[in-house]
Design a protein around this motif. Structure first.
Motif, PDB file in Angstrom:
ATOM      1  N   VAL A 172     -86.248  67.221 -72.436  1.00  0.00           N
ATOM      2  CA  VAL A 172     -85.065  68.056 -72.613  1.00  0.00           C
ATOM      3  C   VAL A 172     -84.984  68.947 -71.374  1.00  0.00           C
ATOM      4  N   HIS A 173     -84.096  68.585 -70.456  1.00  0.00           N
ATOM      5  CA  HIS A 173     -84.018  69.278 -69.171  1.00  0.00           C
ATOM      6  C   HIS A 173     -83.368  70.650 -69.329  1.00  0.00           C
ATOM      7  N   ALA A 174     -83.886  71.626 -68.580  1.00  0.00           N
ATOM      8  CA  ALA A 174     -83.412  73.004 -68.722  1.00  0.00           C
ATOM      9  C   ALA A 174     -82.202  73.322 -67.847  1.00  0.00           C
ATOM     10  N   GLY A 175     -81.910  72.471 -66.836  1.00  0.00           N
ATOM     11  CA  GLY A 175     -80.762  72.719 -65.970  1.00  0.00           C
ATOM     12  C   GLY A 175     -81.126  73.182 -64.585  1.00  0.00           C
ATOM     13  N   ILE A 176     -82.348  72.905 -64.143  1.00  0.00           N
ATOM     14  CA  ILE A 176     -82.832  73.398 -62.849  1.00  0.00           C
ATOM     15  C   ILE A 176     -82.103  72.755 -61.670  1.00  0.00           C
ATOM     16  N   TYR A 177     -81.825  71.460 -61.753  1.00  0.00           N
ATOM     17  CA  TYR A 177     -81.487  70.697 -60.556  1.00  0.00           C
ATOM     18  C   TYR A 177     -80.004  70.655 -60.204  1.00  0.00           C
ATOM     19  N   TYR A 178     -79.112  71.032 -61.094  1.00  0.00           N
ATOM     20  CA  TYR A 178     -77.730  70.608 -60.989  1.00  0.00           C
ATOM     21  C   TYR A 178     -76.858  71.642 -60.294  1.00  0.00           C
ATOM     22  N   LYS A 179     -75.907  71.159 -59.521  1.00  0.00           N
ATOM     23  CA  LYS A 179     -75.023  72.019 -58.745  1.00  0.00           C
ATOM     24  C   LYS A 179     -74.266  72.971 -59.671  1.00  0.00           C
ATOM     25  N   PRO A 180     -74.375  74.284 -59.438  1.00  0.00           N
ATOM     26  CA  PRO A 180     -73.654  75.237 -60.300  1.00  0.00           C
ATOM     27  C   PRO A 180     -72.154  74.931 -60.335  1.00  0.00           C
ATOM     28  N   ILE A 212     -95.210  67.850 -65.141  1.00  0.00           N
ATOM     29  CA  ILE A 212     -95.472  68.155 -63.738  1.00  0.00           C
ATOM     30  C   ILE A 212     -94.559  67.274 -62.885  1.00  0.00           C
ATOM     31  N   TYR A 213     -93.652  67.914 -62.145  1.00  0.00           N
ATOM     32  CA  TYR A 213     -92.647  67.208 -61.352  1.00  0.00           C
ATOM     33  C   TYR A 213     -92.789  67.566 -59.882  1.00  0.00           C
ATOM     34  N   PRO A 214     -92.329  66.665 -58.991  1.00  0.00           N
ATOM     35  CA  PRO A 214     -92.235  67.022 -57.580  1.00  0.00           C
ATOM     36  C   PRO A 214     -90.967  67.823 -57.290  1.00  0.00           C
ATOM     37  N   VAL A 215     -90.895  68.406 -56.105  1.00  0.00           N
ATOM     38  CA  VAL A 215     -89.625  68.944 -55.618  1.00  0.00           C
ATOM     39  C   VAL A 215     -88.770  67.749 -55.206  1.00  0.00           C
ATOM     40  N   PRO A 216     -87.597  67.538 -55.812  1.00  0.00           N
ATOM     41  CA  PRO A 216     -86.845  66.310 -55.552  1.00  0.00           C
ATOM     42  C   PRO A 216     -86.222  66.287 -54.159  1.00  0.00           C
ATOM     43  N   ASP A 217     -85.995  65.083 -53.663  1.00  0.00           N
ATOM     44  CA  ASP A 217     -85.286  64.868 -52.406  1.00  0.00           C
ATOM     45  C   ASP A 217     -83.788  64.942 -52.703  1.00  0.00           C
ATOM     46  N   PRO A 218     -83.046  65.867 -52.088  1.00  0.00           N
ATOM     47  CA  PRO A 218     -81.628  66.031 -52.425  1.00  0.00           C
ATOM     48  C   PRO A 218     -80.757  64.841 -52.058  1.00  0.00           C
ATOM     49  N   ARG A 219     -81.289  63.897 -51.285  1.00  0.00           N
ATOM     50  CA  ARG A 219     -80.495  62.717 -50.919  1.00  0.00           C
ATOM     51  C   ARG A 219     -80.350  61.740 -52.073  1.00  0.00           C
ATOM     52  N   VAL A 244     -96.013  70.392 -52.665  1.00  0.00           N
ATOM     53  CA  VAL A 244     -97.348  70.035 -52.184  1.00  0.00           C
ATOM     54  C   VAL A 244     -97.452  70.133 -50.662  1.00  0.00           C
ATOM     55  N   ARG A 245     -96.326  70.378 -49.981  1.00  0.00           N
ATOM     56  CA  ARG A 245     -96.312  70.529 -48.528  1.00  0.00           C
ATOM     57  C   ARG A 245     -95.477  71.757 -48.151  1.00  0.00           C
ATOM     58  N   GLU A 246     -95.793  72.329 -47.005  1.00  0.00           N
ATOM     59  CA  GLU A 246     -95.063  73.509 -46.549  1.00  0.00           C
ATOM     60  C   GLU A 246     -93.575  73.230 -46.382  1.00  0.00           C
ATOM     61  N   ASP A 247     -93.226  72.010 -45.920  1.00  0.00           N
ATOM     62  CA  ASP A 247     -91.813  71.708 -45.675  1.00  0.00           C
ATOM     63  C   ASP A 247     -90.998  71.553 -46.956  1.00  0.00           C
ATOM     64  N   GLU A 248     -91.663  71.601 -48.126  1.00  0.00           N
ATOM     65  CA  GLU A 248     -90.940  71.541 -49.397  1.00  0.00           C
ATOM     66  C   GLU A 248     -90.592  72.923 -49.938  1.00  0.00           C
ATOM     67  N   LEU A 249     -91.141  73.959 -49.341  1.00  0.00           N
ATOM     68  CA  LEU A 249     -90.950  75.301 -49.900  1.00  0.00           C
ATOM     69  C   LEU A 249     -89.489  75.747 -49.817  1.00  0.00           C
ATOM     70  N   GLY A 250     -88.816  75.404 -48.729  1.00  0.00           N
ATOM     71  CA  GLY A 250     -87.405  75.771 -48.616  1.00  0.00           C
ATOM     72  C   GLY A 250     -86.571  75.121 -49.708  1.00  0.00           C
ATOM     73  N   ARG A 251     -86.811  73.824 -49.962  1.00  0.00           N
ATOM     74  CA  ARG A 251     -86.074  73.130 -51.030  1.00  0.00           C
ATOM     75  C   ARG A 251     -86.420  73.714 -52.392  1.00  0.00           C
ATOM     76  N   VAL A 295     -91.743  60.445 -58.932  1.00  0.00           N
ATOM     77  CA  VAL A 295     -92.820  60.184 -59.895  1.00  0.00           C
ATOM     78  C   VAL A 295     -93.359  61.507 -60.433  1.00  0.00           C
ATOM     79  N   HIS A 296     -93.468  61.595 -61.759  1.00  0.00           N
ATOM     80  CA  HIS A 296     -93.948  62.826 -62.388  1.00  0.00           C
ATOM     81  C   HIS A 296     -94.765  62.501 -63.633  1.00  0.00           C
ATOM     82  N   PHE A 297     -95.396  63.532 -64.196  1.00  0.00           N
ATOM     83  CA  PHE A 297     -96.237  63.396 -65.386  1.00  0.00           C
ATOM     84  C   PHE A 297     -95.468  63.932 -66.592  1.00  0.00           C
ATOM     85  N   THR A 298     -95.370  63.091 -67.640  1.00  0.00           N
ATOM     86  CA  THR A 298     -94.539  63.428 -68.801  1.00  0.00           C
ATOM     87  C   THR A 298     -95.294  63.210 -70.102  1.00  0.00           C
TER      88      THR A 298
END
Length: 402
Positions: free
Chosen positions: A52-60, A243-250, A96-103, A256-259
């Motif tokens: 049950v997704h909380a709404g984190i990812y979607y364009k306002p 446990i989810y990754p920071v998704p690629d916006p493309r 898991v990487r510094e370059d993901e912090l901005g996303r 892949v995540h743990f559910t």
């Protein structure tokens, strides 16, 4: 006699939620759900991961954002009322990487705009407090993200429809849709049903069924197979929550995540590989008709030109458990290939535009008395009751639908 009859094609969770909403909100309206299979929720709903997704990812401001946030509230109340499983186990979206912090920070701002409850940023140390076996350098923690049993909810929706005087007609594959004076005629072979309005919630077949209704919108459905591993039961305690990754916006896929599931099992996945049939739940299922239809669509070649490298990487994971688990180990370093077995498979109905763009938002289109749900991938199950409200509002309040 009913005031009017509304037909709904598709007995997945969105179709059944819509039928239920009409049956309960518009007394005197006869509702008939038409489903080609011999049971409800056999395809996308029946292969859903249960999140049950909380709404984190979607364009306002998008339909996904608005309907997901509303849908969570409706779904939670419904599950509580019907004593259906609903467990708020929480989710980490982990960098898991510094370059993901901005996303990750962009996601945080987006989620705040979507009014996701109780979301907070957590440090490396706080990650370990929440998930002792997790990796990562920072994360977003959504404690209200939940898991449920969507096939059970769909069956409950179907019962509500029948109890309200509606019908769920199984074994009715729609072969033609014809405008007739004052209504629509829907056929399955020689069997005919006349309805005043028709709503199409056909999932993997949504573009095909919409074409029968002369809806010429250019969107095509591309089936992506998502394959899962399962943690062995003795290793299921490696994770407590999602446990989810920071998704690629493309891409419209979350990686892949743990559910954890409500039955106590834990899935790892899914990948996202192009299926060779709309209902291609195995690597060997091939539909020449589906492949030829996709090959004839210019958007498919444009998509392939942009994303072929990613496609090759996803296919490696399909054939090699070692390759599949390589990314998963970034998020739970202690997990090994020996800890997993092959699990379930689902197929996502992903809409593709003519320019090769993978369509992200829900798409709902009207042509006269016909309303077509043209794109409703994840989180459509989470949002199903809110999507139903939205459809009913459009169908019965929009003058163009008469």
């Amino acid at each position: 006699m009913a005031d009017e009859t509304v037909g709904i094609v598709g007995a997945g969770i969105v179709g059944l939620a819509t039928a239920r909403e009409i049956a309960l909100s518009r007394p005197g309206t006869r509702v008939v759900v038409l489903e080609k299979e011999r049971e409800v929720s056999l395809h996308q709903t029946g292969h859903n991961s249960g999140v049950v997704h909380a709404g984190i990812y979607y364009k306002p401001g998008s339909l996904k954002a608005d309907l997901t946030v509303r849908g969570v509230c409706l779904l939670r109340e419904y599950c509580q009322d019907r004593e259906l499983p609903y467990r708020e186990i929480g989710k980490l979206v982990t960098a898991v990487r510094e370059d993901e912090l901005g996303r990750m920070n962009d996601l945080y701002d987006r989620a705040r705009n979507n009014h996701v409850p109780d979301l907070r940023k957590v440090s490396r140390e706080e990650i370990r407090e929440i998930e002792p076996n997790a990796g990562g350098i920072a994360a977003l923690h959504s404690p209200r993200t939940a898991i449920t049993d969507y096939p059970a909810i769909a069956r409950a929706f179907a019962k509500d429809v029948v109890d309200s005087g509606g019908e769920v007609r199984l074994g009715f594959p729609v072969t033609s849709i014809t405008s007739v004076p004052g209504g629509i005629e829907v056929a399955s072979g020689q069997e005919r049903l006349r309805v005043d309005r028709l709503i199409l919630c056909a999932g993997l077949q949504s573009d095909v069924v919409a074409g029968l209704a002369q809806d010429r919108q250019e969107l095509r459905i591309v089936p992506f197979r998502g394959e899962y591993m399962l943690l062995r039961p003795e290793r299921a305690d490696l994770v407590r929550g999602l446990i989810y990754p920071v998704p690629d916006p493309r891409y419209p896929f979350l990686g892949v995540h743990f559910t954890p599931r409500v039955d106590g099992s834990v899935e790892v996945g899914p990948n996202a590989v192009l299926a060779l049939a709309r209902e291609g739940y195995t690597r060997t299922k091939v539909s020449p008709r589906d492949l030829l239809g996709l090959a004839a669509y210019p958007g498919a070649w444009r998509m392939a030109g942009r994303h072929w490298r990613t496609g090759i990487r996803e296919y490696r994971g399909s054939f090699s458990a070692t390759a599949f688990m390589k990314d998963a180990r970034l998020y739970v370093p202690g997990v090994t290939v020996a800890d997993v077995v092959r699990g379930g498979v689902g197929v996502r109905a992903q809409a593709l535009d003519r320019d090769g763009t993978l369509v992200d938002d829900f798409r709902i289109h009207q042509v006269g008395r016909v309303t077509a749900v043209r794109n409703a991938p994840s989180p459509a199950a989470t949002a199903s009751m809110a999507i139903a409200e939205h459809i009913v509002e459009a169908v019965f309040r929009n003058p163009s639908a008469t």
